[in-house]
Design an enzyme around this catalytic site. Structure first.
Site, short mmCIF file in Angstrom:
data_model
loop_
_atom_site.label_atom_id
_atom_site.label_comp_id
_atom_site.label_asym_id
_atom_site.label_seq_id
_atom_site.Cartn_x
_atom_site.Cartn_y
_atom_site.Cartn_z
N LYS A 1 -32.85 5.43 19.16
CA LYS A 1 -31.63 6.12 18.74
C LYS A 1 -30.87 6.51 20.01
O LYS A 1 -31.17 7.50 20.66
CB LYS A 1 -31.92 7.37 17.90
CG LYS A 1 -30.68 7.73 17.09
CD LYS A 1 -30.41 9.19 16.92
CE LYS A 1 -30.02 10.01 18.08
NZ LYS A 1 -28.65 9.79 18.62
N GLU B 1 -38.50 14.24 28.47
CA GLU B 1 -37.85 14.30 29.79
C GLU B 1 -36.62 15.17 29.62
O GLU B 1 -35.64 14.74 29.02
CB GLU B 1 -37.41 12.89 30.25
CG GLU B 1 -38.54 11.92 30.46
CD GLU B 1 -39.33 12.17 31.73
OE1 GLU B 1 -38.92 13.01 32.55
OE2 GLU B 1 -40.38 11.54 31.89
N CYS C 1 -29.87 14.08 35.78
CA CYS C 1 -30.89 15.14 35.60
C CYS C 1 -31.47 15.56 36.94
O CYS C 1 -31.88 16.70 37.11
CB CYS C 1 -31.97 14.66 34.65
SG CYS C 1 -32.70 13.11 35.17
N GLU D 1 -28.24 24.22 34.36
CA GLU D 1 -27.83 22.85 34.64
C GLU D 1 -26.35 22.70 34.27
O GLU D 1 -25.99 22.75 33.10
CB GLU D 1 -28.69 21.93 33.77
CG GLU D 1 -28.65 20.50 34.16
CD GLU D 1 -29.47 19.63 33.23
OE1 GLU D 1 -29.51 19.88 32.01
OE2 GLU D 1 -30.06 18.66 33.72
P1 NAD Z 1 -28.80 16.03 24.21
O1 NAD Z 1 -30.07 16.81 24.16
O2 NAD Z 1 -27.57 16.65 23.69
O3 NAD Z 1 -28.94 14.65 23.44
C1 NAD Z 1 -29.93 13.70 23.77
C2 NAD Z 1 -30.23 12.87 22.55
O4 NAD Z 1 -30.84 13.70 21.58
C3 NAD Z 1 -29.02 12.23 21.89
O5 NAD Z 1 -29.37 10.93 21.46
C4 NAD Z 1 -28.78 13.13 20.69
O6 NAD Z 1 -28.17 12.48 19.61
C5 NAD Z 1 -30.20 13.53 20.33
N1 NAD Z 1 -30.33 14.77 19.56
C6 NAD Z 1 -29.49 15.83 19.54
N2 NAD Z 1 -29.95 16.78 18.69
C7 NAD Z 1 -31.11 16.30 18.16
C8 NAD Z 1 -32.06 16.81 17.23
N3 NAD Z 1 -31.91 18.01 16.67
N4 NAD Z 1 -33.12 16.06 16.93
C9 NAD Z 1 -33.30 14.85 17.51
N5 NAD Z 1 -32.44 14.30 18.39
C10 NAD Z 1 -31.35 15.03 18.72
O7 NAD Z 1 -28.64 15.58 25.74
P2 NAD Z 1 -27.42 14.81 26.39
O8 NAD Z 1 -26.32 15.80 26.52
O9 NAD Z 1 -27.21 13.52 25.69
O10 NAD Z 1 -28.03 14.45 27.85
C11 NAD Z 1 -27.96 15.30 28.93
C12 NAD Z 1 -29.31 15.96 29.15
O11 NAD Z 1 -30.32 14.96 29.36
C13 NAD Z 1 -29.34 16.80 30.41
O12 NAD Z 1 -29.96 18.04 30.15
C14 NAD Z 1 -30.18 15.97 31.38
O13 NAD Z 1 -30.83 16.73 32.37
C15 NAD Z 1 -31.14 15.32 30.46
N6 NAD Z 1 -31.71 14.11 31.09
C16 NAD Z 1 -32.99 14.17 31.59
C17 NAD Z 1 -33.54 13.07 32.24
C18 NAD Z 1 -34.94 13.11 32.82
O14 NAD Z 1 -35.43 12.07 33.28
N7 NAD Z 1 -35.62 14.25 32.81
C19 NAD Z 1 -32.79 11.90 32.36
C20 NAD Z 1 -31.49 11.87 31.84
C21 NAD Z 1 -30.97 12.99 31.21
#
Ligand code: NAD
Length: 494
Positions: free
Chosen positions: A175, A250, A284, A388
């Site tokens: 997804k 992650e 991240c 962040e």
């Molecule tokens: P997000 O948490 O808003 O969304 C990530 C994914 O989760 C999306 O596909 C979204 O549709 C889904 N999602 C949202 N609510 C959900 C729920 N209730 N249940 C299941 N899935 C759900 O994050 P974002 O804004 O897309 O990405 C940015 C974040 O990702 C930052 O905090 C960044 O640090 C983190 N990130 C971490 C790494 C790592 O390797 N640690 C790498 C890339 C990004």
């Protein structure tokens, strides 16, 4: 306008509701594509297909070598379509095409690495302590895996999950983020070309709170691998508890980049820029939290103000652009809010802190651009230092001693990555051991590669992706014990 579908049980389908989502180019704020708005019922259909393919299909009889060959072939297909995939990624995320091309090279390598690793696992023979018996450990695929990825590195993050899961013999439902699904749709087309059997690779486009939540809650899903924000991570932990799913998380990071007084100043200062401004700071592991010894502070600020003032902000497809836009209007407003908070907290805004000036950059008024920003006078109790921001914003803190630098660097709920700059070998040993982060860089920043594990201490996550550990996440461990000398024990009721 690109029009795409979801992939469920070997077929390209619309959402059951018939509803769609518009995908926007963040550099121009124009709709570029339309994809299905999948919801819970669409996710359930994909889960059922993945369950059937895992439990009954031809996939469970494929050998690790055959699986490895298909995964490696995906790497070859990514290389073949490198330019097309990179341009699609830049259109969807706004990042420069140069950055997207680097991503595609990494991604091809990730599929090849796990393809090659697929048949290298030989389990383990244990020296059994019981006479006349044998004991061995084998690894088996976990099962049906939900894989939820974020918008900042859409295909890179998807490939970190997809490649090891398929190499291990799992079936998957991907997804992608509802903001950036285009390259994940394209890799699913390429997976079809690579020959994965029906139901092994499924892909649902749709929002997190419906499609993503279903993947996290559904009892037919055995493992959920999630990359995204910490608050979503907490929701997923709760949702996954119903059937005690395996979890790989992650989450975010706030990553200190520490410059000691004996650092190679020119390189360290240059790397402050590299550590933050790729993909406009939406990384991240961005080294947005810079800590510098007081003796180098003024020199560093002068250097950064000069260089930041010359960064070329622009559209990702323009050849001389060095930094593209933020991902969306919401995110732009979030970054602006943090700049306001920083000023209220008493940090000093040295440069940036605003959208591009309309008089100077009329062509950047439609997209979600934000100028590279530098705050000085920061302390580790400030929100802009602890939280962040996920944008092109550097905060600078001064320190006097090594102990103070390490203590303050560790004073965070996150623990993804940290870097430090020094020429002192003893300090290298002490500080790398003392920092509580999943990755520690010495005299470098933001280097990661497929062969080494990636993940966070503390609230930056659970488990590790990449490296051999990344494959093990998708494996169950089974101990098989056999008695060669069967006779009654005659213990009970004799
Ligand atoms: P997000 O948490 O808003 O969304 C990530 C994914 O989760 C999306 O596909 C979204 O549709 C889904 N999602 C949202 N609510 C959900 C729920 N209730 N249940 C299941 N899935 C759900 O994050 P974002 O804004 O897309 O990405 C940015 C974040 O990702 C930052 O905090 C960044 O640090 C983190 N990130 C971490 C790494 C790592 O390797 N640690 C790498 C890339 C990004």
């Amino acid at each position: 306008m690109i029009k795409k579908k979801m992939f469920i049980d070997g077929k390209w389908v619309d959402s059951l509701s018939g509803k769609t989502i518009q995908i926007v180019d963040p550099g121009k704020n124009e709709a570029i594509a339309e994809v299905p708005l999948g919801d819970r019922e669409d996710a359930r259909r994909a889960i059922a297909a993945a369950r059937k393919a895992f439990d009954e299909g031809e996939w469970k009889n494929t050998t690790p070598t055959e699986r490895g060959r298909m995964v490696s072939m995906l790497g070859d297909l990514v290389e073949k379509h490198r330019q097309e995939l990179a341009e699609l990624e830049s259109l969807d995320t706004g990042k420069t095409v140069t950055e997207s091309l680097w991503d595609m090279d990494d991604i091809a390598g990730i599929f090849r690495y796990y393809g090659e690793l697929a048949d290298k696992d030989s389990g383990e023979i244990i020296a059994s302590p019981v006479p006349n018996s044998s004991s061995m450990v084998v690894h088996e695929p976990v099962g049906v895996c939900g894989q939820i990825s974020p918008w900042n590195y859409p295909l890179l993050q998807a490939s970190w999950k997809m490649a090891p899961a398929l190499a291990a013999g799992c079936t998957i439902i991907m997804k992608p983020s509802e903001i950036t699904p285009l390259t994940t749709i394209r890799i699913t087309e390429l997976a079809q070309e690579a020959g994965f059997p029906r139901g092994v690779v499924n892909m649902v486009t749709g929002p997190g709170y419906t499609a993503g939540a279903e993947l996290s809650e559904n009892h037919d899903v055995d493992l959920i691998s999630f990359t995204g924000g910490i608050e979503t991570g907490r929701k997923i932990i709760k949702a996954a508890s119903g059937n005690v799913k395996k979890l790989a998380l992650e989450l975010g990071g706030k990553n200190p980049n520490i410059i000691f007084e004996d650092a190679d100043f020119d390189t360290a200062a240059d790397y402050v820029l590299n550590g933050v401004f790729f993909h406009a700071g939406q990384i991240c592991s961005a080294g947005a939290r810079v800590m510098v010894h007081s003796s180098l502070h003024d020199r560093l600020v002068k250097f950064l103000v000069d260089r930041i003032g010359r960064i070329k902000v622009g559209y990702g497809f323009d050849k001389d652009t060095q930094m593209g836009p933020l991902i969306s209007r919401d995110h732009l407003e979030k970054v602006e809010k943090y700049v306001g908070i920083g000023q209220q907290e008493g940090a000093r805004l040295e440069i940036g802190g605003a959208r591009p000036d309309p008089a100077k950059y009329p062509e950047l008024q439609k997209g979600f651009y934000f100028m590279p920003t530098l705050f000085t006078g920061c302390t580790n109790d400030m929100k802009i230092v602890q939280e962040e921001i996920f944008g092109p914003v550097i905060t600078i803190e001064k320190f006097e001693t090594e102990d103070e630098a390490v203590r303050r660097a560790n004073d965070t709920v996150y623990g993804l990555s940290a870097g430090f700059w020094t020429r002192d070998p003893d300090r290298i040993g002490r500080v790398s051991k003392a920092l509580k982060f999943g990755t520690v860089w010495i005299n470098d920043f933001n280097v990661y590669f497929t062969q080494a594990p990636w993940g966070g201490y503390k609230q930056s996550g659970i488990g590790r992706e990449l490296g051999k550990t990344g494959l093990e996440e998708y494996m169950e461990i089974k101990h098989i014990y056999q008695n060669y000398d069967t006779k009654p024990l005659n213990w009970f009721g004799k």
